[in-house]
Scaffold this motif. Structure first.
Motif, PDB file in Angstrom:
ATOM      1  N   ASN A 100      33.768 -20.579 -19.801  1.00  0.00           N
ATOM      2  CA  ASN A 100      33.941 -21.861 -20.493  1.00  0.00           C
ATOM      3  C   ASN A 100      35.146 -21.873 -21.421  1.00  0.00           C
ATOM      4  OD1 ASN A 100      31.621 -22.929 -19.294  1.00  0.00           O
ATOM      5  ND2 ASN A 100      30.303 -22.044 -20.860  1.00  0.00           N
ATOM      6  N   SER A 101      36.011 -20.871 -21.304  1.00  0.00           N
ATOM      7  CA  SER A 101      37.184 -20.758 -22.174  1.00  0.00           C
ATOM      8  C   SER A 101      38.450 -20.663 -21.333  1.00  0.00           C
ATOM      9  CB  SER A 101      37.064 -19.505 -23.049  1.00  0.00           C
ATOM     10  OG  SER A 101      35.923 -19.577 -23.869  1.00  0.00           O
ATOM     11  N   TRP A 102      39.581 -20.592 -22.025  1.00  0.00           N
ATOM     12  CA  TRP A 102      40.882 -20.467 -21.375  1.00  0.00           C
ATOM     13  C   TRP A 102      41.596 -19.254 -21.935  1.00  0.00           C
ATOM     14  CZ3 TRP A 102      42.165 -23.479 -17.319  1.00  0.00           C
ATOM     15  CH2 TRP A 102      41.355 -24.600 -17.102  1.00  0.00           C
ATOM     16  N   LYS A 103      42.146 -18.436 -21.050  1.00  0.00           N
ATOM     17  CA  LYS A 103      42.899 -17.245 -21.433  1.00  0.00           C
ATOM     18  C   LYS A 103      44.385 -17.602 -21.364  1.00  0.00           C
ATOM     19  CE  LYS A 103      41.359 -12.711 -20.538  1.00  0.00           C
ATOM     20  NZ  LYS A 103      41.103 -11.636 -19.591  1.00  0.00           N
ATOM     21  N   LEU A 104      45.030 -17.582 -22.548  1.00  0.00           N
ATOM     22  CA  LEU A 104      46.442 -17.943 -22.636  1.00  0.00           C
ATOM     23  C   LEU A 104      47.297 -16.698 -22.798  1.00  0.00           C
ATOM     24  CD1 LEU A 104      46.253 -20.846 -25.264  1.00  0.00           C
ATOM     25  CD2 LEU A 104      46.082 -21.004 -22.773  1.00  0.00           C
ATOM     26  N   GLY A 105      48.290 -16.543 -21.955  1.00  0.00           N
ATOM     27  CA  GLY A 105      49.297 -15.506 -22.122  1.00  0.00           C
ATOM     28  C   GLY A 105      50.441 -16.114 -22.916  1.00  0.00           C
ATOM     29  N   LEU A 106      50.629 -15.656 -24.147  1.00  0.00           N
ATOM     30  CA  LEU A 106      51.651 -16.209 -25.029  1.00  0.00           C
ATOM     31  C   LEU A 106      52.790 -15.226 -25.214  1.00  0.00           C
ATOM     32  CD1 LEU A 106      49.380 -17.700 -27.847  1.00  0.00           C
ATOM     33  CD2 LEU A 106      50.253 -18.837 -25.794  1.00  0.00           C
ATOM     34  N   GLN A 107      54.011 -15.699 -25.010  1.00  0.00           N
ATOM     35  CA  GLN A 107      55.199 -14.869 -25.219  1.00  0.00           C
ATOM     36  C   GLN A 107      55.828 -15.244 -26.551  1.00  0.00           C
ATOM     37  OE1 GLN A 107      58.353 -15.548 -22.425  1.00  0.00           O
ATOM     38  NE2 GLN A 107      59.457 -13.720 -23.041  1.00  0.00           N
ATOM     39  N   PHE A 108      56.037 -14.239 -27.415  1.00  0.00           N
ATOM     40  CA  PHE A 108      56.677 -14.491 -28.700  1.00  0.00           C
ATOM     41  C   PHE A 108      58.095 -15.014 -28.482  1.00  0.00           C
ATOM     42  CE2 PHE A 108      53.909 -10.800 -30.270  1.00  0.00           C
ATOM     43  CZ  PHE A 108      52.923 -11.658 -30.738  1.00  0.00           C
ATOM     44  N   LEU A 109      58.506 -15.980 -29.284  1.00  0.00           N
ATOM     45  CA  LEU A 109      59.852 -16.525 -29.206  1.00  0.00           C
ATOM     46  C   LEU A 109      60.736 -15.975 -30.314  1.00  0.00           C
ATOM     47  CD1 LEU A 109      59.083 -20.231 -28.293  1.00  0.00           C
ATOM     48  CD2 LEU A 109      59.598 -18.305 -26.780  1.00  0.00           C
ATOM     49  N   GLN A 110      60.245 -14.993 -31.020  1.00  0.00           N
ATOM     50  CA  GLN A 110      60.989 -14.338 -32.087  1.00  0.00           C
ATOM     51  C   GLN A 110      60.592 -12.872 -32.083  1.00  0.00           C
ATOM     52  OE1 GLN A 110      58.726 -17.027 -34.670  1.00  0.00           O
ATOM     53  NE2 GLN A 110      58.478 -15.308 -36.072  1.00  0.00           N
ATOM     54  N   THR A 111      61.394 -12.054 -32.712  1.00  0.00           N
ATOM     55  CA  THR A 111      61.077 -10.636 -32.807  1.00  0.00           C
ATOM     56  C   THR A 111      59.904 -10.441 -33.768  1.00  0.00           C
ATOM     57  OG1 THR A 111      63.370 -10.058 -32.402  1.00  0.00           O
ATOM     58  CG2 THR A 111      61.985  -8.365 -33.385  1.00  0.00           C
ATOM     59  N   VAL A 112      58.917  -9.680 -33.331  1.00  0.00           N
ATOM     60  CA  VAL A 112      57.730  -9.393 -34.139  1.00  0.00           C
ATOM     61  C   VAL A 112      57.729  -7.895 -34.432  1.00  0.00           C
ATOM     62  CG1 VAL A 112      55.211  -9.410 -34.157  1.00  0.00           C
ATOM     63  CG2 VAL A 112      56.457 -11.294 -33.100  1.00  0.00           C
ATOM     64  N   THR A 113      57.566  -7.547 -35.685  1.00  0.00           N
ATOM     65  CA  THR A 113      57.529  -6.129 -36.056  1.00  0.00           C
ATOM     66  C   THR A 113      56.156  -5.539 -35.719  1.00  0.00           C
ATOM     67  OG1 THR A 113      56.702  -6.506 -38.298  1.00  0.00           O
ATOM     68  CG2 THR A 113      59.100  -6.580 -37.985  1.00  0.00           C
ATOM     69  N   TRP A 114      56.108  -4.203 -35.667  1.00  0.00           N
ATOM     70  CA  TRP A 114      54.844  -3.517 -35.415  1.00  0.00           C
ATOM     71  C   TRP A 114      53.827  -3.848 -36.500  1.00  0.00           C
ATOM     72  CZ3 TRP A 114      51.775  -1.888 -32.007  1.00  0.00           C
ATOM     73  CH2 TRP A 114      50.750  -0.999 -32.296  1.00  0.00           C
ATOM     74  N   GLU A 115      54.285  -3.951 -37.755  1.00  0.00           N
ATOM     75  CA  GLU A 115      53.380  -4.277 -38.868  1.00  0.00           C
ATOM     76  C   GLU A 115      52.782  -5.672 -38.682  1.00  0.00           C
ATOM     77  OE1 GLU A 115      56.528  -2.976 -39.413  1.00  0.00           O
ATOM     78  OE2 GLU A 115      55.732  -0.970 -39.738  1.00  0.00           O
TER      79      GLU A 115
END
Length: 86
Positions: free
Chosen positions: A65-80
């Motif tokens: 009953n849900s949706w699985k979204l694959g999201l690609q970051f549009l900016q650099t994300v740090t490990w923290e």
């Protein structure tokens, strides 16, 4: 995780992180989103100083009953920052 339309003033809604990497996250939501939709996400437990991260929907498939979204970051994300997503 909190999810909102990028640049949208609507009330954010909750999603659940299924998977994460430095390139993006997989989020389980109640709603379907077309490929290419821009969304903003942030960890629900993050401090107020944590900025919203912009991401594009790269995949969307129904799971029960849900949706699985694959999201690609549009900016650099740090490990923290990524660690805040669980």
């Amino acid at each position: 995780v909190l999810v909102s339309g990028a640049g949208d003033n609507a009330e954010p809604f909750s999603g659940w992180i299924v998977d994460r990497s430095l390139g993006g996250v997989c989020v389980l939501t109640d709603d379907e989103y077309p490929i290419g939709t821009l969304l903003s996400i942030r960890p629900s437990a993050a401090p107020e100083t944590f900025a919203w991260i912009c991401a594009a929907v790269r995949s969307c498939r129904q799971e029960r009953n849900s949706w699985k979204l694959g999201l690609q970051f549009l900016q650099t994300v740090t490990w923290e920052e990524l660690r805040m997503f669980g």
